[in-house]
Design a protein around this motif. Structure first.
Motif, PDB file in Angstrom:
ATOM      1  N   LEU A   1      11.235 -13.805  -3.220  1.00 60.28           N
ATOM      2  CA  LEU A   1      10.609 -12.632  -3.812  1.00 60.28           C
ATOM      3  C   LEU A   1      11.488 -12.141  -4.954  1.00 60.28           C
ATOM      4  O   LEU A   1      12.640 -12.583  -5.078  1.00 60.28           O
ATOM      5  CB  LEU A   1      10.420 -11.537  -2.757  1.00 60.28           C
ATOM      6  N   PRO A   2      10.999 -11.255  -5.804  1.00 59.14           N
ATOM      7  CA  PRO A   2      11.826 -10.792  -6.921  1.00 59.14           C
ATOM      8  C   PRO A   2      13.192 -10.271  -6.506  1.00 59.14           C
ATOM      9  O   PRO A   2      14.170 -10.408  -7.246  1.00 59.14           O
ATOM     10  CB  PRO A   2      10.969  -9.695  -7.553  1.00 59.14           C
ATOM     11  N   GLY A   3      13.288  -9.680  -5.306  1.00 65.16           N
ATOM     12  CA  GLY A   3      14.557  -9.096  -4.875  1.00 65.16           C
ATOM     13  C   GLY A   3      15.461 -10.019  -4.088  1.00 65.16           C
ATOM     14  O   GLY A   3      16.588  -9.641  -3.757  1.00 65.16           O
TER      15      GLY A   3
ATOM     16  N   ARG B   1       0.832  -1.204   0.000  1.00 65.62           N
ATOM     17  CA  ARG B   1       0.000   0.000   0.000  1.00 65.62           C
ATOM     18  C   ARG B   1       0.871   1.260   0.000  1.00 65.62           C
ATOM     19  O   ARG B   1       1.870   1.343   0.727  1.00 65.62           O
ATOM     20  CB  ARG B   1      -0.942   0.016   1.206  1.00 65.62           C
ATOM     21  N   GLY B   2       0.511   2.195  -0.841  1.00 66.60           N
ATOM     22  CA  GLY B   2       1.253   3.439  -0.941  1.00 66.60           C
ATOM     23  C   GLY B   2       2.557   3.322  -1.695  1.00 66.60           C
ATOM     24  O   GLY B   2       3.286   4.305  -1.814  1.00 66.60           O
ATOM     25  N   VAL B   3       2.886   2.134  -2.205  1.00 66.26           N
ATOM     26  CA  VAL B   3       4.177   1.918  -2.852  1.00 66.26           C
ATOM     27  C   VAL B   3       4.003   1.388  -4.269  1.00 66.26           C
ATOM     28  O   VAL B   3       4.557   1.908  -5.231  1.00 66.26           O
ATOM     29  CB  VAL B   3       5.056   0.926  -2.056  1.00 66.26           C
ATOM     30  N   GLY B   4       3.212   0.328  -4.420  1.00 67.95           N
ATOM     31  CA  GLY B   4       3.160  -0.434  -5.659  1.00 67.95           C
ATOM     32  C   GLY B   4       3.878  -1.751  -5.440  1.00 67.95           C
ATOM     33  O   GLY B   4       4.126  -2.165  -4.304  1.00 67.95           O
ATOM     34  N   GLU B   5       4.232  -2.434  -6.524  1.00 70.20           N
ATOM     35  CA  GLU B   5       4.949  -3.696  -6.362  1.00 70.20           C
ATOM     36  C   GLU B   5       6.352  -3.414  -5.845  1.00 70.20           C
ATOM     37  O   GLU B   5       7.060  -2.558  -6.370  1.00 70.20           O
ATOM     38  CB  GLU B   5       5.033  -4.477  -7.667  1.00 70.20           C
ATOM     39  N   THR B   6       6.742  -4.135  -4.811  1.00 68.45           N
ATOM     40  CA  THR B   6       8.078  -4.005  -4.250  1.00 68.45           C
ATOM     41  C   THR B   6       8.877  -5.267  -4.534  1.00 68.45           C
ATOM     42  O   THR B   6       8.321  -6.346  -4.721  1.00 68.45           O
ATOM     43  CB  THR B   6       8.034  -3.775  -2.729  1.00 68.45           C
ATOM     44  N   ARG B   7      10.201  -5.097  -4.539  1.00 72.67           N
ATOM     45  CA  ARG B   7      11.081  -6.236  -4.807  1.00 72.67           C
ATOM     46  C   ARG B   7      11.050  -7.249  -3.669  1.00 72.67           C
ATOM     47  O   ARG B   7      11.346  -8.421  -3.868  1.00 72.67           O
ATOM     48  CB  ARG B   7      12.507  -5.726  -5.024  1.00 72.67           C
ATOM     49  N   ALA B   8      10.687  -6.777  -2.487  1.00 74.27           N
ATOM     50  CA  ALA B   8      10.561  -7.673  -1.336  1.00 74.27           C
ATOM     51  C   ALA B   8       9.713  -6.979  -0.281  1.00 74.27           C
ATOM     52  O   ALA B   8       9.628  -5.746  -0.253  1.00 74.27           O
ATOM     53  CB  ALA B   8      11.930  -8.046  -0.766  1.00 74.27           C
ATOM     54  N   CYS B   9       9.106  -7.765   0.588  1.00 76.95           N
ATOM     55  CA  CYS B   9       8.302  -7.220   1.689  1.00 76.95           C
ATOM     56  C   CYS B   9       8.422  -8.174   2.869  1.00 76.95           C
ATOM     57  O   CYS B   9       7.970  -9.320   2.792  1.00 76.95           O
ATOM     58  CB  CYS B   9       6.844  -7.073   1.264  1.00 76.95           C
TER      59      CYS B   9
END
Length: 308
Positions: free
Chosen positions: A259-261, A222-230
């Motif tokens: 995750l992608p990152g 939320r407030g970011v978009g897709e992130t490389r990791a969370c």
């Protein structure tokens, strides 16, 4: 004649990431900076500012009224902001980077650090500085909560799935899918219903189960978009996996989230408490010109005609 406007103060900053989930960190031990949501947006913008998935302000708990009640338990407060400027309670990758900064700059000793957040005190274990500056850092995330609401649905295009609401200090809607490509491009937030379920927004985590202890994830934060990791998303996904297996939120073992990152590890204790481990590295430091209010601004010269 030419007048030079007052030059904005050059304020130190650090740039780092946890599994490519990147942050701008502003040291502010005495709580001198006043950052508006617009200021945070500019600093996090990848064209107008430094660029990041979020901003961390490092302030002593004794100096910040928001954190002063936690001063006996923790010296430092992580003031975390999403790149849209909104204040947020917790960030699993962000707090690991925050702790790495404290240790790498000599503000704390390696070992277990107590850090204040809007979600409460979190304990972070930082080993001695690794030769490659990317040694793993572990944060004790506490127990996930599954407070409802129930009957959450997430929709992308023509696909619709049931989702589990998991609270990791921030809200997550976790969806188990067969293929991560079904999450779409994640440039816009997935539709979540009912519409009033998350009045302040929600992070949506899409998970593919690779094995009993291995997940692959994509996350729209939320407030970011897709992130490389969370980090909180990885923990929320493990909680959803345990829930789907009929174990509530408890389970004893170690889980892996790709995750992608990069890869994150989640250790789950018998009581359901989670520990998140992964890389955390400071990659750059410098100064950014800030006005007294905190906004990043270039240094300008103003020219005016004499007598006007």
């Amino acid at each position: 004649m030419t007048h030079e406007l007052p030059r904005p103060a050059a304020h130190p900053f650090f740039k780092g990431h946890g599994a490519e989930n990147d942050f701008v960190l502003l040291p502010d031990p005495g709580h001198r900076l006043t950052l508006t949501s617009e200021d945070v947006q500019r600093l996090c913008d990848r064209r107008r500012g430094i660029g990041a998935d979020g901003l961390l302000r490092a302030v002593r708990t004794t100096a910040d009224p928001e954190a002063s009640a936690m001063a006996r338990a923790a010296e430092w407060f992580m003031d975390y902001r999403n790149p849209d400027g909104a204040r947020a309670a917790m960030c699993g990758n962000g707090i690991r980077l925050f702790a790495r900064y404290l240790v790498d700059t000599g503000l704390a000793l390696p070992g277990t650090l107590a850090i204040a957040t809007r979600a409460g005190i979190r304990k972070v274990r930082v080993p001695s500085r690794a030769p490659d500056f990317q040694g793993p850092v572990t944060v004790l995330m506490g127990r996930p909560r599954l407070p409802g609401p129930n009957h959450i649905k997430v929709e992308v295009g023509r696909r619709r799935w049931p989702a589990l609401h998991v609270d990791m200090g921030n809200p997550h809607a976790v969806v188990i899918v067969g293929d991560l490509a079904h999450a779409g491009d994640l440039r816009t937030p997935p539709a979540v219903t009912p519409a009033n379920a998350y009045p302040h927004g929600v992070t949506v985590t899409f998970a593919v189960i690779r094995s009993a202890r291995h997940l692959q994830l994509r996350v729209h934060e939320r407030g970011v978009g897709e992130t490389r990791a969370c980090g909180t998303g990885a923990c929320a996904a493990v909680a959803a996996l345990l829930h789907a297996g009929g174990r509530g939120g408890a389970g004893d073992g170690r889980y892996t989230a790709d995750l992608p990152g990069g890869r994150l590890h989640i250790a789950v204790a018998a009581d359901g408490a989670m520990a998140l481990t992964g890389p955390a590295a400071i990659v750059a430091e410098g100064t950014v010109n800030l006005t007294p209010a905190g906004a990043p601004r270039p240094w300008r010269k103003a020219t005016c005609a004499a007598g006007r």
